[in-house]
Motif scaffolding. Structure first.
Motif, PDB file in Angstrom:
ATOM      1  N   TYR A 110       0.812  -1.210   0.000  1.00  0.00           N
ATOM      2  CA  TYR A 110       0.000   0.000   0.000  1.00  0.00           C
ATOM      3  C   TYR A 110       0.851   1.268   0.000  1.00  0.00           C
ATOM      4  O   TYR A 110       1.304   1.728   1.031  1.00  0.00           O
ATOM      5  CB  TYR A 110      -0.990   0.002   1.179  1.00  0.00           C
ATOM      6  CG  TYR A 110      -0.416  -0.410   2.510  1.00  0.00           C
ATOM      7  CD1 TYR A 110      -0.009   0.537   3.435  1.00  0.00           C
ATOM      8  CD2 TYR A 110      -0.299  -1.743   2.851  1.00  0.00           C
ATOM      9  CE1 TYR A 110       0.504   0.167   4.669  1.00  0.00           C
ATOM     10  CE2 TYR A 110       0.207  -2.133   4.075  1.00  0.00           C
ATOM     11  CZ  TYR A 110       0.610  -1.172   4.975  1.00  0.00           C
ATOM     12  OH  TYR A 110       1.123  -1.553   6.186  1.00  0.00           O
ATOM     13  N   ARG A 112       1.102   5.270  -0.220  1.00  0.00           N
ATOM     14  CA  ARG A 112       0.171   6.334   0.172  1.00  0.00           C
ATOM     15  C   ARG A 112       0.891   7.667   0.285  1.00  0.00           C
ATOM     16  O   ARG A 112       2.110   7.724   0.410  1.00  0.00           O
ATOM     17  CB  ARG A 112      -0.465   6.033   1.529  1.00  0.00           C
ATOM     18  CG  ARG A 112      -1.323   4.799   1.555  1.00  0.00           C
ATOM     19  CD  ARG A 112      -1.868   4.562   2.932  1.00  0.00           C
ATOM     20  NE  ARG A 112      -2.675   3.354   2.982  1.00  0.00           N
ATOM     21  CZ  ARG A 112      -2.961   2.709   4.093  1.00  0.00           C
ATOM     22  NH1 ARG A 112      -2.533   3.169   5.251  1.00  0.00           N
ATOM     23  NH2 ARG A 112      -3.695   1.615   4.055  1.00  0.00           N
ATOM     24  N   LEU A 132      -3.855   8.672   2.319  1.00  0.00           N
ATOM     25  CA  LEU A 132      -4.675   8.033   1.285  1.00  0.00           C
ATOM     26  C   LEU A 132      -3.768   7.457   0.215  1.00  0.00           C
ATOM     27  O   LEU A 132      -2.701   7.995  -0.062  1.00  0.00           O
ATOM     28  CB  LEU A 132      -5.616   9.044   0.625  1.00  0.00           C
ATOM     29  CG  LEU A 132      -6.840   9.469   1.405  1.00  0.00           C
ATOM     30  CD1 LEU A 132      -7.550  10.601   0.676  1.00  0.00           C
ATOM     31  CD2 LEU A 132      -7.781   8.308   1.612  1.00  0.00           C
ATOM     32  N   VAL A 134      -3.439   3.680  -2.622  1.00  0.00           N
ATOM     33  CA  VAL A 134      -3.999   2.498  -3.276  1.00  0.00           C
ATOM     34  C   VAL A 134      -3.440   1.253  -2.595  1.00  0.00           C
ATOM     35  O   VAL A 134      -2.501   1.337  -1.800  1.00  0.00           O
ATOM     36  CB  VAL A 134      -3.668   2.469  -4.782  1.00  0.00           C
ATOM     37  CG1 VAL A 134      -4.273   3.656  -5.489  1.00  0.00           C
ATOM     38  CG2 VAL A 134      -2.171   2.408  -5.015  1.00  0.00           C
ATOM     39  N   THR A 135      -4.012   0.097  -2.942  1.00  0.00           N
ATOM     40  CA  THR A 135      -3.536  -1.167  -2.368  1.00  0.00           C
ATOM     41  C   THR A 135      -3.490  -2.242  -3.441  1.00  0.00           C
ATOM     42  O   THR A 135      -4.366  -2.314  -4.297  1.00  0.00           O
ATOM     43  CB  THR A 135      -4.472  -1.637  -1.239  1.00  0.00           C
ATOM     44  OG1 THR A 135      -4.435  -0.682  -0.189  1.00  0.00           O
ATOM     45  CG2 THR A 135      -4.042  -2.978  -0.685  1.00  0.00           C
ATOM     46  N   PRO A 152      -8.479   0.572  -5.659  1.00  0.00           N
ATOM     47  CA  PRO A 152      -8.142   1.961  -5.967  1.00  0.00           C
ATOM     48  C   PRO A 152      -8.096   2.911  -4.775  1.00  0.00           C
ATOM     49  O   PRO A 152      -7.684   4.043  -4.927  1.00  0.00           O
ATOM     50  CB  PRO A 152      -9.237   2.396  -6.943  1.00  0.00           C
ATOM     51  CG  PRO A 152     -10.367   1.477  -6.673  1.00  0.00           C
ATOM     52  CD  PRO A 152      -9.773   0.191  -6.185  1.00  0.00           C
ATOM     53  N   ILE A 153      -8.496   2.465  -3.600  1.00  0.00           N
ATOM     54  CA  ILE A 153      -8.447   3.384  -2.454  1.00  0.00           C
ATOM     55  C   ILE A 153      -8.087   2.615  -1.182  1.00  0.00           C
ATOM     56  O   ILE A 153      -8.533   1.499  -0.957  1.00  0.00           O
ATOM     57  CB  ILE A 153      -9.775   4.137  -2.272  1.00  0.00           C
ATOM     58  CG1 ILE A 153      -9.612   5.231  -1.226  1.00  0.00           C
ATOM     59  CG2 ILE A 153     -10.904   3.202  -1.918  1.00  0.00           C
ATOM     60  CD1 ILE A 153     -10.676   6.290  -1.288  1.00  0.00           C
ATOM     61  N   SER A 154      -7.235   3.222  -0.426  1.00  0.00           N
ATOM     62  CA  SER A 154      -6.920   2.744   0.924  1.00  0.00           C
ATOM     63  C   SER A 154      -6.490   3.961   1.729  1.00  0.00           C
ATOM     64  O   SER A 154      -6.124   4.987   1.166  1.00  0.00           O
ATOM     65  CB  SER A 154      -5.818   1.680   0.908  1.00  0.00           C
ATOM     66  OG  SER A 154      -4.571   2.255   0.623  1.00  0.00           O
ATOM     67  N   GLY A 155      -6.515   3.839   3.008  1.00  0.00           N
ATOM     68  CA  GLY A 155      -6.131   4.974   3.833  1.00  0.00           C
ATOM     69  C   GLY A 155      -6.145   4.626   5.300  1.00  0.00           C
ATOM     70  O   GLY A 155      -6.569   3.535   5.694  1.00  0.00           O
TER      71      GLY A 155
END
Length: 163
Positions: A110, A112, A132, A134-135, A152-155
């Motif tokens: 990931y 960020r 924020l 991606v993964t 498309p999103i991780s955080g």
């Protein structure tokens, strides 16, 4: 099981090498707790100044992921030798302590971008990290082999204390 032990050795050796390289010039230790997408409810420990190396442990979810993270704090414009509030980070976590077949050989990468917010007060040692990115999720399914998914999103959002 052999792959997990080998991965744990690689992670441990990498962490030790990066930590030893940064010992002479850096002296900040940070612990934090919070929650994140693919981090779960975590406890993190980081060491460094401009470059930080840390470990992360998910405490609650079924996966119980354990990770190694590297942070690069972008320098301030007014004082380039000082780390600023913005940072780039990349973490790798895996299910070393996961429970059940569903957690077998799962890993996450990931990258960020984030920012630290200092909570005003006497010591200015407390704050909030928000990031924020991606993964890339890699898992195994015996009939199909390894499967890599792009999310498309991780955080994450976590409170920290520096000393």
């Amino acid at each position: 099981m052999k792959k997990q032990i080998t991965l744990m050795r690689v992670v441990l050796i990498s962490f030790m090498l990066l930590a030893v390289q940064s010992l002479s010039a850096q002296g900040k230790f940070e612990i934090s707790t919070g929650a994140g997408l693919f981090d779960g409810i975590f406890l993190k420990a980081k060491y460094g100044n401009k470059i930080q190396v840390g470990v992360s442990q998910d405490l609650v979810s079924q996966l119980h992921t354990t990770g190694v993270e590297v942070y690069y704090r972008l320098p301030r414009k007014s004082a380039p030798e000082m780390p600023g509030p913005f940072y780039l980070m990349c973490g790798v976590s895996t299910t070393l302590f996961g429970k059940g077949y569903d957690t077998f050989e799962q890993s996450f990468i990931y990258p960020r971008i984030g920012r630290s917010f200092i909570i005003p007060g006497r010591s200015s040692r407390f704050g909030l990290n928000a990031d924020l990115g991606v993964t890339f999720h890699r898992s195994t399914n015996p009939p199909e082999g390894y499967i890599t998914d792009f999310v498309p999103i991780s955080g994450s959002l976590g409170f920290f204390y520096r000393f």
